[in-house]
Design a protein around this motif. Structure first.
Motif, PDB file in Angstrom:
ATOM      1  N   VAL A  47     -12.085  33.783  33.143  1.00  0.00           N
ATOM      2  CA  VAL A  47     -13.316  33.649  32.363  1.00  0.00           C
ATOM      3  C   VAL A  47     -14.219  32.666  33.102  1.00  0.00           C
ATOM      4  CG1 VAL A  47     -14.321  32.838  30.198  1.00  0.00           C
ATOM      5  CG2 VAL A  47     -12.222  34.214  30.171  1.00  0.00           C
ATOM      6  N   GLY A  48     -15.305  33.167  33.652  1.00  0.00           N
ATOM      7  CA  GLY A  48     -16.178  32.326  34.461  1.00  0.00           C
ATOM      8  C   GLY A  48     -17.570  32.131  33.887  1.00  0.00           C
ATOM      9  N   HIS A  49     -17.848  32.758  32.746  1.00  0.00           N
ATOM     10  CA  HIS A  49     -19.180  32.674  32.150  1.00  0.00           C
ATOM     11  C   HIS A  49     -19.133  31.859  30.860  1.00  0.00           C
ATOM     12  CE1 HIS A  49     -20.450  35.570  35.072  1.00  0.00           C
ATOM     13  NE2 HIS A  49     -19.621  36.492  34.622  1.00  0.00           N
ATOM     14  N   LEU A  50     -20.141  31.016  30.685  1.00  0.00           N
ATOM     15  CA  LEU A  50     -20.225  30.109  29.545  1.00  0.00           C
ATOM     16  C   LEU A  50     -21.598  30.229  28.902  1.00  0.00           C
ATOM     17  CD1 LEU A  50     -19.293  27.522  27.898  1.00  0.00           C
ATOM     18  CD2 LEU A  50     -20.336  26.191  29.761  1.00  0.00           C
ATOM     19  N   CYS A  51     -21.626  30.108  27.583  1.00  0.00           N
ATOM     20  CA  CYS A  51     -22.893  30.014  26.849  1.00  0.00           C
ATOM     21  C   CYS A  51     -22.839  28.751  25.995  1.00  0.00           C
ATOM     22  CB  CYS A  51     -23.097  31.242  25.969  1.00  0.00           C
ATOM     23  SG  CYS A  51     -24.584  31.162  24.956  1.00  0.00           S
ATOM     24  N   TYR A  52     -23.860  27.915  26.093  1.00  0.00           N
ATOM     25  CA  TYR A  52     -23.917  26.670  25.340  1.00  0.00           C
ATOM     26  C   TYR A  52     -24.360  26.949  23.902  1.00  0.00           C
ATOM     27  CZ  TYR A  52     -24.116  24.955  30.150  1.00  0.00           C
ATOM     28  OH  TYR A  52     -23.856  24.720  31.484  1.00  0.00           O
ATOM     29  N   PRO A  53     -23.531  26.662  22.897  1.00  0.00           N
ATOM     30  CA  PRO A  53     -23.943  26.897  21.507  1.00  0.00           C
ATOM     31  C   PRO A  53     -25.240  26.153  21.177  1.00  0.00           C
ATOM     32  CG  PRO A  53     -21.592  26.456  21.623  1.00  0.00           C
ATOM     33  CD  PRO A  53     -22.145  26.173  22.981  1.00  0.00           C
ATOM     34  N   TYR A  54     -26.112  26.829  20.469  1.00  0.00           N
ATOM     35  CA  TYR A  54     -27.436  26.301  20.107  1.00  0.00           C
ATOM     36  C   TYR A  54     -28.292  25.989  21.342  1.00  0.00           C
ATOM     37  CZ  TYR A  54     -24.746  25.322  15.832  1.00  0.00           C
ATOM     38  OH  TYR A  54     -23.926  25.413  14.736  1.00  0.00           O
ATOM     39  N   GLY A  55     -27.808  26.338  22.517  1.00  0.00           N
ATOM     40  CA  GLY A  55     -28.509  25.959  23.732  1.00  0.00           C
ATOM     41  C   GLY A  55     -28.365  24.489  24.070  1.00  0.00           C
ATOM     42  N   SER A  56     -27.494  23.773  23.361  1.00  0.00           N
ATOM     43  CA  SER A  56     -27.368  22.324  23.514  1.00  0.00           C
ATOM     44  C   SER A  56     -26.583  21.979  24.784  1.00  0.00           C
ATOM     45  CB  SER A  56     -26.659  21.738  22.283  1.00  0.00           C
ATOM     46  OG  SER A  56     -26.446  20.351  22.443  1.00  0.00           O
ATOM     47  N   HIS A  57     -27.282  21.346  25.724  1.00  0.00           N
ATOM     48  CA  HIS A  57     -26.625  20.941  26.961  1.00  0.00           C
ATOM     49  C   HIS A  57     -27.398  19.792  27.591  1.00  0.00           C
ATOM     50  CE1 HIS A  57     -29.839  23.560  28.389  1.00  0.00           C
ATOM     51  NE2 HIS A  57     -29.690  23.063  29.605  1.00  0.00           N
ATOM     52  N   ASP A  58     -26.717  19.024  28.412  1.00  0.00           N
ATOM     53  CA  ASP A  58     -27.320  17.967  29.198  1.00  0.00           C
ATOM     54  C   ASP A  58     -26.589  17.942  30.534  1.00  0.00           C
ATOM     55  OD1 ASP A  58     -24.879  16.834  28.555  1.00  0.00           O
ATOM     56  OD2 ASP A  58     -25.725  15.328  27.194  1.00  0.00           O
ATOM     57  N   LEU A  59     -26.950  17.008  31.411  1.00  0.00           N
ATOM     58  CA  LEU A  59     -26.319  16.997  32.732  1.00  0.00           C
ATOM     59  C   LEU A  59     -24.816  16.750  32.645  1.00  0.00           C
ATOM     60  CD1 LEU A  59     -28.870  15.205  35.090  1.00  0.00           C
ATOM     61  CD2 LEU A  59     -28.037  17.566  35.214  1.00  0.00           C
ATOM     62  N   ARG A  60     -24.370  15.955  31.660  1.00  0.00           N
ATOM     63  CA  ARG A  60     -22.927  15.752  31.491  1.00  0.00           C
ATOM     64  C   ARG A  60     -22.240  17.081  31.226  1.00  0.00           C
ATOM     65  NH1 ARG A  60     -21.663  12.815  26.615  1.00  0.00           N
ATOM     66  NH2 ARG A  60     -23.342  14.126  25.813  1.00  0.00           N
TER      67      ARG A  60
END
Length: 261
Positions: A186-199
């Motif tokens: 599994v190499g694909h990821l989706c950030y829930p709510y689009g919530s992401h930062d550099l960490r």
């Protein structure tokens, strides 16, 4: 004065561009949803949207093909579109797969690894009715039909609001659960709510993901980090013409996308 093309038989190169569309639930829903219209797409409208893509010369490609094209190691077809489906609802298997198979369209579905076979409990605080999610066996069926399965974390949190250790756990454990269930990488990821930062992006890379999709509304180009790819959301109110309009416009994000140094 613009310089003439020295080889008029070959047009000047253009920057690769890929439209990545976001869907959630697809099914038979009332015309007027009380809220959160972006969570729904009525089945007849979805069928018409898929017809429109072919009629208007768009080519639906898989996420892997898009990645190769964006990295310059593969050629993209004319007007490429990627279809993604968040959360892993059973609606995908029941309603979406027959339509996509009829057109020969690939797609990626993102599953919440800690809730396989359960319900989307995270929507309850938003006033929505939790809906059934695909089980591990159903995800294997989806994959056997030729569709891709990616990770949507363990519990669907807002990752950018978590501590570092929690981010790592959400990304690594979800990957392991899905890989064990599917017997495949599994190499694909989706950030829930689009919530992401550099960490989050760095943690995703460390966990072994090579793409990450966001809620930034834009077209994907080689300038994007593969772990912060933008998408264009499709909602209950979008007709085929509305989807076409989104494909032709909204190509620059309102906020600058994150890129790893």
């Amino acid at each position: 004065m613009a310089r003439a093309n020295p080889n008029p038989e070959r047009p000047p190169p253009t920057t690769p561009r890929v439209n990545i569309l976001t869907y959630h639930r697809v099914g038979n829903f009332p015309d007027r949803m009380p809220s959160h219209r972006g969570q729904y797409c009525d089945l007849p409208r979805f069928e018409a949207q898929m017809e429109m893509l072919g009629r208007c010369g768009y080519t639906v490609i898989g996420l892997e093909t898009a990645v190769r094209g964006l990295r310059g190691i593969g050629k993209l077809p004319p007007k490429p579109v990627v279809l993604t489906f968040d959360d892993g609802y059973t609606d995908f298997l029941e309603f979406v797969t027959p339509v996509l198979l009829n057109h020969g369209y690939p797609a990626t579905v993102y599953a919440v690894a800690g809730m396989l076979g359960g319900r989307s409990s995270w929507v309850a605080p938003e006033g929505l009715q939790p809906a059934p999610l695909m089980s591990a066996a159903q995800l294997r069926e989806v994959r056997a039909l030729g569709f891709n399965v990616g990770s949507h974390t363990v519990s669907h949190p807002r990752l950018a609001q978590l501590e570092d250790s929690q981010i790592v756990e959400e990304l690594m454990v979800s990957k392991h659960i899905l890989e064990d269930a599917l017997g495949a990488r599994v190499g694909h990821l989706c950030y829930p709510y689009g919530s992401h930062d550099l960490r989050t992006v760095h943690a995703a890379a460390e966990a072994g993901y090579y793409t990450g999709t966001t809620c930034l509304r834009a077209v994907a180009t080689p300038a994007d980090d593969l772990l912060t790819l933008p998408r264009k959301p499709i909602s209950q109110g979008n007709s085929s013409l509305g989807v076409l309009w989104k494909l032709l416009t909204k190509n620059k994000p309102r906020t600058p996308p994150l890129r790893r140094p």
